[in-house]
Write an enzyme that holds these catalytic residues in place. Structure first.
Site, PDB file in Angstrom:
ATOM      1  N   TRP A 192     -17.256   6.153  16.383  1.00 27.60           N
ATOM      2  CA  TRP A 192     -15.620   6.247  16.402  1.00 27.60           C
ATOM      3  C   TRP A 192     -15.184   7.665  16.130  1.00 27.60           C
ATOM      4  CZ3 TRP A 192     -12.349   7.260  12.497  1.00 27.60           C
ATOM      5  CH2 TRP A 192     -10.929   6.908  12.967  1.00 27.60           C
ATOM      6  N   ASP A 359       3.276   0.609  20.443  1.00 23.60           N
ATOM      7  CA  ASP A 359       1.904   0.240  20.042  1.00 23.60           C
ATOM      8  C   ASP A 359       1.792  -1.236  19.212  1.00 23.60           C
ATOM      9  OD1 ASP A 359      -1.095   0.618  18.946  1.00 23.60           O
ATOM     10  OD2 ASP A 359      -0.823   2.262  20.613  1.00 23.60           O
ATOM     11  N   ASP A 360       0.714  -1.267  18.761  1.00 21.96           N
ATOM     12  CA  ASP A 360       0.449  -2.362  17.604  1.00 21.96           C
ATOM     13  C   ASP A 360       1.711  -2.661  16.679  1.00 21.96           C
ATOM     14  OD1 ASP A 360      -0.754  -4.459  16.248  1.00 21.96           O
ATOM     15  OD2 ASP A 360      -2.523  -3.206  15.583  1.00 21.96           O
ATOM     16  N   ARG A 436     -12.137  -5.235  10.797  1.00 23.63           N
ATOM     17  CA  ARG A 436     -10.640  -4.878  10.834  1.00 23.63           C
ATOM     18  C   ARG A 436      -9.669  -6.227  10.473  1.00 23.63           C
ATOM     19  NH1 ARG A 436      -6.243  -2.179  14.954  1.00 23.63           N
ATOM     20  NH2 ARG A 436      -5.776  -0.667  13.458  1.00 23.63           N
ATOM     21  N   LYS A 469      -1.356  -0.887  27.393  1.00 23.60           N
ATOM     22  CA  LYS A 469      -2.710  -0.624  26.682  1.00 23.60           C
ATOM     23  C   LYS A 469      -3.494  -1.715  26.180  1.00 23.60           C
ATOM     24  CE  LYS A 469      -3.807   2.287  22.841  1.00 23.60           C
ATOM     25  NZ  LYS A 469      -3.244   3.089  21.563  1.00 23.60           N
ATOM     26  N   TRP A 470      -4.656  -2.011  26.891  1.00 24.77           N
ATOM     27  CA  TRP A 470      -5.627  -2.874  26.308  1.00 24.77           C
ATOM     28  C   TRP A 470      -6.400  -2.706  25.470  1.00 24.77           C
ATOM     29  CZ3 TRP A 470      -6.724  -7.396  30.521  1.00 24.77           C
ATOM     30  CH2 TRP A 470      -7.771  -8.264  30.036  1.00 24.77           C
ATOM     31  N   ASP A 471      -6.352  -3.004  24.218  1.00 23.60           N
ATOM     32  CA  ASP A 471      -7.196  -2.538  23.109  1.00 23.60           C
ATOM     33  C   ASP A 471      -8.325  -3.594  22.763  1.00 23.60           C
ATOM     34  OD1 ASP A 471      -8.124  -0.967  21.094  1.00 23.60           O
ATOM     35  OD2 ASP A 471      -6.290  -0.906  19.851  1.00 23.60           O
ATOM     36  N   CYS A 519      -8.761   0.653  26.286  1.00 20.65           N
ATOM     37  CA  CYS A 519      -8.786   1.207  24.995  1.00 20.65           C
ATOM     38  C   CYS A 519      -9.832   0.229  24.083  1.00 20.65           C
ATOM     39  CB  CYS A 519      -7.534   1.220  24.283  1.00 20.65           C
ATOM     40  SG  CYS A 519      -7.614   1.785  22.633  1.00 20.65           S
ATOM     41  N   ASP A 541      -9.833   7.782  19.468  1.00 19.53           N
ATOM     42  CA  ASP A 541      -8.537   7.846  18.518  1.00 19.53           C
ATOM     43  C   ASP A 541      -8.436   9.133  17.894  1.00 19.53           C
ATOM     44  OD1 ASP A 541      -7.753   5.179  18.661  1.00 19.53           O
ATOM     45  OD2 ASP A 541      -9.032   4.485  16.985  1.00 19.53           O
TER      46      ASP A 541
END
Ligand code: GLA
Length: 750
Positions: A192, A359-360, A436, A469-471, A519, A541
C-alpha cells in the site's frame, strides 16, 4: 493469412509482421510447442524445430518437445498447466489433438473480461480441441493473433464430457517454454502507498514466482511479468511480457529446469483453488496476453498500453478526454457538509476543474471508517437535499458530479449487517477478521450481487452522476461462502471475482455514460480485469509526487497512462509528510488523468494562480497526456534514483511533453543532457519550458530544434554554471513542451 495449418507437417503457424507462434501435433497426437518470438517467414516449415534439449525427460510421448498445455503424467516434471482429478483419484492426463478451427475475429469469454476486436479483420483466432478419452475431458485452447500487435491472447475452456465429476486443481491461462534461461524476471511489486515498483531478478535453477492469495490482484504484486534479456534496455533487446486479464488470486511463475530451459506459467493461483466440474459443464480460464518485443521494454509497453487502451477498455469513455477532477477526500476526509462541498466545487470550478467527486462519508452514519458500509442511504444531516440536490447544485456551477462507493463491503455496524450477517464472508463457526473495521460481502452469492445492483442502480439512476469511484478497501481473510457446499469451497475466491465482474457488467451496461474509476485502497486492484470495466484506476493512495515517480514509472510498464489517475494534493503530504513544490506535484500528476485532492478554498492567491495555470496547461495538451505514446527516459530505479525523466508523444508525433525530475538538488552538477525518443527526426519542434521563466535551462532549450537533434543530442537538463541551481531547491521538475512546426512537411516512417 495470419493462421496457417499445414496438414503435411501438422503445424500451426500464427503469424503477423511482428511475431510468430508455432505449434505442432506430434506423432502420438499430443500438442507440442515449437516457437514463440519474432516473426518467421510463412513460406517455410518449422516442424524440425523439435527441441532436442529436452532429452533429459523420460517422455512418454517419445518426442522431446514441450507440451503446449502440460499436464502431470507426460514425463515432464516441471510445473503443469492443467491438473484435473478424476473419479479414481488419478491426476494423470494425456491430452491428444482432436480437431481445430480457425476463424476471423475474437470470441468473448463467458462471464470474464477480455480484449476484443471491433471488426473481423482485426484478428484471427485458432481453437484447438484436445481430448483425453480415458478421463472424459475436453480442453479447447484459444489463440487470438491481432493483425498489427506483437501479442497473442490465450485462454482455455475445460469440459467434462463424461458421467462423473472431475475436479480441477489447476488451470493456467498460459504456459510457455523458452529454450534457454538467460533471462531476468521483471515484476511490479510493492505494498500500500508504494505499489508497482520495478523489481528485476535473474532466473536461476528452480522457480521464481509472484502471486496473490488475497482475493484481489493486490497492492503487493501485479498480474504481469516480463522476461528480459539481461542486456535489454528500454529501446533494444528481447523481452517477453505476460499479463492476466483478471482481478483475483493469481500466480505468475518462471521455472528453470536442470537443462537450462525456462517455463513461464500464468493463471489463477492453484493454492486453495479447486473447481468441481460436473458432467456436461465447462470451466473457462481468464484470458492471458503474451507479448514479444525485440525493441526492449519500451516495445513491450507499446504493445500492452495500446492493446489495453484501445481493445480492453470499453465504452464511451475509452476515447473521450477524461475530465480534470477535484476529489474532497484529502481535503475534508469525513468532515463535510453540503456548504463545505459546494465551496470546494465553486472554488475548483474557478480554477478550471470539470468534475467534482464526493468521496467516502456521504451515507449512513459514516463519520469515520468504523460504520455504515452497505447502508447506501444518503446522510441528510450532511446533505439535506440528498445526492440529487447536491448533484444539481454542482451541475449548476458548470461541473459534473461524481460519487465514491465501496459496493463489496459491509461494516459490522450497519443495518445491512443486522439484516444479513451471513452475507459477510467468513466461516460461520469462527470469528471473522476485521480490516479497516469492515467485512467483505460474499460476492459469490447471486442475491448479494442482485441486492447491490438494485441499490446502486437506484442511486445512479435518481441523481445526475457522471462518474463513479468504485473502492475496495480490504482483502479476504477467511475465504468461505455459506452458500457453497463443503466440497466446493475451493471455488469461492474465483466465484467472488465472477460476482464482482457481474456487478460491474450490469452497472456499466445500465449506465453506459458514467465514467467508472476503479480503486482498492489506492492501487490494490490495478489490473487488466478492472480496466475492462473502468478505463481508469486510482493508481495509489500515495499522492506524494516523489513517491509517485516510482509508482507511475512501474505502472507504465504494462498499462496505458490513460488508466492512471494522478492527483495533486496538499503539503505536507498526507502519506509521507514531504513538502514538494506545487509545480512539481502537478508536473508528475500531468502524466496520467489529472485530478486535485485538496481543499482549494485554503490555497493562497499565489497557489490558486499556479493551479489555474496548471489546469489550463494540462487541458491544452490533454490528448497527449492521456492518449500519447509514453516513453521512459531515465529511471528512478537506476543508479541513485535521483533523476527521473519520461515523455509522451502524440500518435502523429506532432506534439510531445517531456518531464524531467530531480529529487535532491546537487551542488555544481555539471552540464547534462537528456536524449528524447519517439519523435519525427525530420520534423522541427518548437521547444518551450514549463514552468516558464528566464533561468538558464529555459534559455538553453527554448527555440526550434530538429527531432533528430532532440533524439541524438538532447535537451539541456543541467547547466555548466554552478550558480544556476542555486534557487531551485530539492524536488525540482521541468516540463519541455514540443510542438512540430507546420512548415515541416517531410515525413519519415516511425
Ligand atoms: C481508500 C481510497 C481513498 C479514499 C478512501 C475513503 O483508501 O483509496 O482514495 O477513497 O478509501 O475511505
Amino acid at each position: 493469412m495470419p493462421i496457417v495449418w499445414s496438414a503435411e507437417s501438422q503445424t500451426f503457424h500464427l503469424r503477423n509482421d511482428r511475431i510468430s507462434y508455432i505449434l505442432r501435433v506430434l506423432e502420438h497426437g499430443a500438442l507440442g510447442q515449437l516457437y514463440f518470438g519474432g516473426a518467421l517467414s510463412e513460406a517455410r516449415s518449422y516442424a524440425h524445430l523439435l527441441r532436442r534439449e529436452f532429452v533429459g525427460f523420460s517422455n512418454r510421448l517419445g518426442e522431446p518437445v514441450p507440451l503446449e498445455y502440460p499436464t502431470p503424467g507426460s514425463g515432464d516434471y516441471r510445473v503443469p498447466a492443467l491438473v484435473v482429478e478424476q473419479a479414481d483419484g488419478s491426476r494423470v492426463l494425456d491430452l491428444r489433438y482432436a480437431s481445430h478451427r480457425v476463424f476471423s475475429g475474437k470470441p468473448a469469454l463467458t462471464n470474464l473480461p477480455s480484449t476484443y476486436v471491433e471488426g473481423y479483420g482485426e484478428a484471427d483466432t485458432l481453437e484447438i480441441l484436445l481430448a483425453d478419452v480415458a478421463a472424459d475431458l475436453e480442453v479447447r485452447l484459444y489463440y487470438t493473433i491481432f493483425n498489427d500487435r506483437p501479442a497473442i491472447a490465450r485462454h482455455a475452456r475445460i469440459r467434462n464430457v463424461g458421467h462423473s465429476r472431475l475436479t480441477i486443481h489447476c488451470a493456467m491461462s498460459v504456459s510457455l517454454d523458452l529454450p534457454d534461461s538467460d533471462w531476468e524476471m521483471l515484476q511490479l511489486s510493492g505494498a500500500w502507498a508504494r505499489e508497482r515498483h520495478l523489481v528485476v531478478r535473474p532466473l536461476q535453477p528452480g522457480s521464481a514466482s509472484i502471486g496473490s492469495l488475497r482475493g484481489a490482484s493486490s497492492h503487493h504484486q501485479n498480474p504481469f511479468v516480463a522476461l528480459k534479456r539481461p542486456s535489454a534496455t528500454e529501446e533494444a533487446g528481447e523481452v517477453y511480457g505476460f499479463s492476466l486479464v483478471y482481478s483475483g488470486n493469481f500466480l505468475a511463475e518462471a521455472e528453470v529446469e536442470p537443462f537450462g530451459t525456462s517455463r513461464v506459467r500464468l493463471g489463477i493461483h492453484p493454492e486453495g483453488f479447486l473447481w468441481a466440474l460436473e458432467p456436461g459443464s465447462e470451466f473457462v480460464t481468464p484470458e492471458a496476453i503474451a507479448a514479444y518485443s525485440d525493441a526492449g521494454l519500451g516495445g513491450l509497453t507499446d504493445a500492452f498500453a495500446s492493446l489495453f487502451r484501445d481493445r480492453l477498455a470499453r465504452g464511451v469513455w475509452r476515447n473521450q478526454p477524461r475530465p480534470v477532477l477535484i476529489n474532497n477526500w484529502e481535503g475534508t476526509y469525513f468532515d463535510f457538509d453540503e456548504e463545505k462541498l459546494l465551496a470546494i466545487a465553486t472554488s475548483a470550478k474557478e480554477l478550471g476543474m470539470e468534475l467534482f467527486v464526493l468521496d467516502d462519508g456521504w451515507f449512513g452514519q459514516r463519520d469515520d471508517d468504523t460504520t455504515s458500509l452497505g447502508d447506501w442511504v444518503v446522510n441528510r444531516a450532511k446533505l439535506p437535499d440528498g445526492l440529487d440536490g447536491l448533484a444539481r447544485k454542482v451541475e449548476a456551477l458548470g461541473m459534473r458530479f461524481g460519487l465514491w462507493i465501496e459496493p463489496e463491503m459491509i461494516s459490522r455496524r450497519s443495518q445491512l449487517f443486522s439484516d444479513h450477517a451471513d452475507w459477510a464472508v467468513g466461516v460461520p463457526s469462527r470469528a471473522r477478521t476485521e480490516g479497516r473495521s469492515q467485512y467483505v460481502l460474499d460476492m459469490s452469492r447471486h442475491e448479494v450481487v442482485d441486492h447491490l445492483y438494485n441499490v446502486l442502480s437506484e442511486i445512479l439512476g435518481r441523481s445526475s452522476i457522471s462518474y463513479v469511484k468504485w473502492d475496495m478497501n480490504r482483502n479476504i481473510t477467511e475465504p468461505f461462502s455459506a452458500s457453497l457446499p463443503a466440497d466446493r469451497q475451493g471455488e469461492f475466491m474465483h466465484r467472488y471475482i465472477l460476482g464482482v465482474y457481474e456487478l460491474y457488467e450490469r452497472l456499466t451496461r445500465a449506465f453506459p455514460n458514467i465514467l467508472f474509476e476503479s480503486c482498492a485502497g489506492g492501487g490494490g486492484r490495478f489490473d487488466p480485469g478492472m480496466l475492462a470495466y473502468a478505463p481508469q484506476a486510482w493508481t495509489s493512495d500515495d499522492t506524494d509526487a516523489i513517491e509517485r515517480l516510482k509508482i507511475q514509472w512501474g505502472t507504465s510498464l504494462a498499462y496505458p497512462i490513460s488508466s492512471m489517475a494522478a492527483h495533486v494534493s496538499a503539503v505536507p503530504n498526507h502519506q509521507v509528510g514531504r513538502i514538494v513544490p506545487l509545480q512539481t506535484r502537478a508536473a508528475v500528476a500531468f502524466f496520467g488523468v489529472l485530478g486535485y485532492e485538496l481543499d482549494p478554498t485554503t490555497l493562497t492567491d499565489d497557489d490558486r494562480a499556479l493551479v489555474a495555470d496548471q489546469v489550463k496547461y494540462y487541458k491544452a495538451r490533454r490528448e497527449v497526456f492521456q492518449g500519447g505514446r509514453f516513453l521512459r527516459l531515465r529511471s528512478p530505479f537506476e543508479g541513485d534514483g535521483n533523476e527521473t525523466a519520461w515523455m509522451t508523444v502524440s500518435a502523429d508525433r506532432k506534439r510531445g511533453v517531456v518531464g524531467h525530475y530531480r529529487v535532491l538538488n546537487r551542488p555544481h552538477p555539471g552540464p547534462a543532457r537528456l536524449k528524447l525518443r519517439g519523435l519525427d527526426p525530420a520534423a522541427s519542434y518548437r521547444v518551450s519550458v514549463w514552468p516558464a521563466g528566464d533561468d538558464p535551462i529555459a534559455t538553453a532549450n527554448t527555440g526550434v530544434r530538429g527531432g533528430d537533434e532532440l533524439m541524438k543530442v538532447g535537451l539541456v537538463v543541467s547547466s555548466e554554471d554552478p550558480w544556476d541551481s542555486r534557487d531551485r531547491g530539492d524536488f525540482g521538475a521541468r516540463l519541455f513542451d514540443l510542438e512540430a512546426e507546420e512548415t515541416s512537411r517531410r515525413r519519415t516512417r516511425p
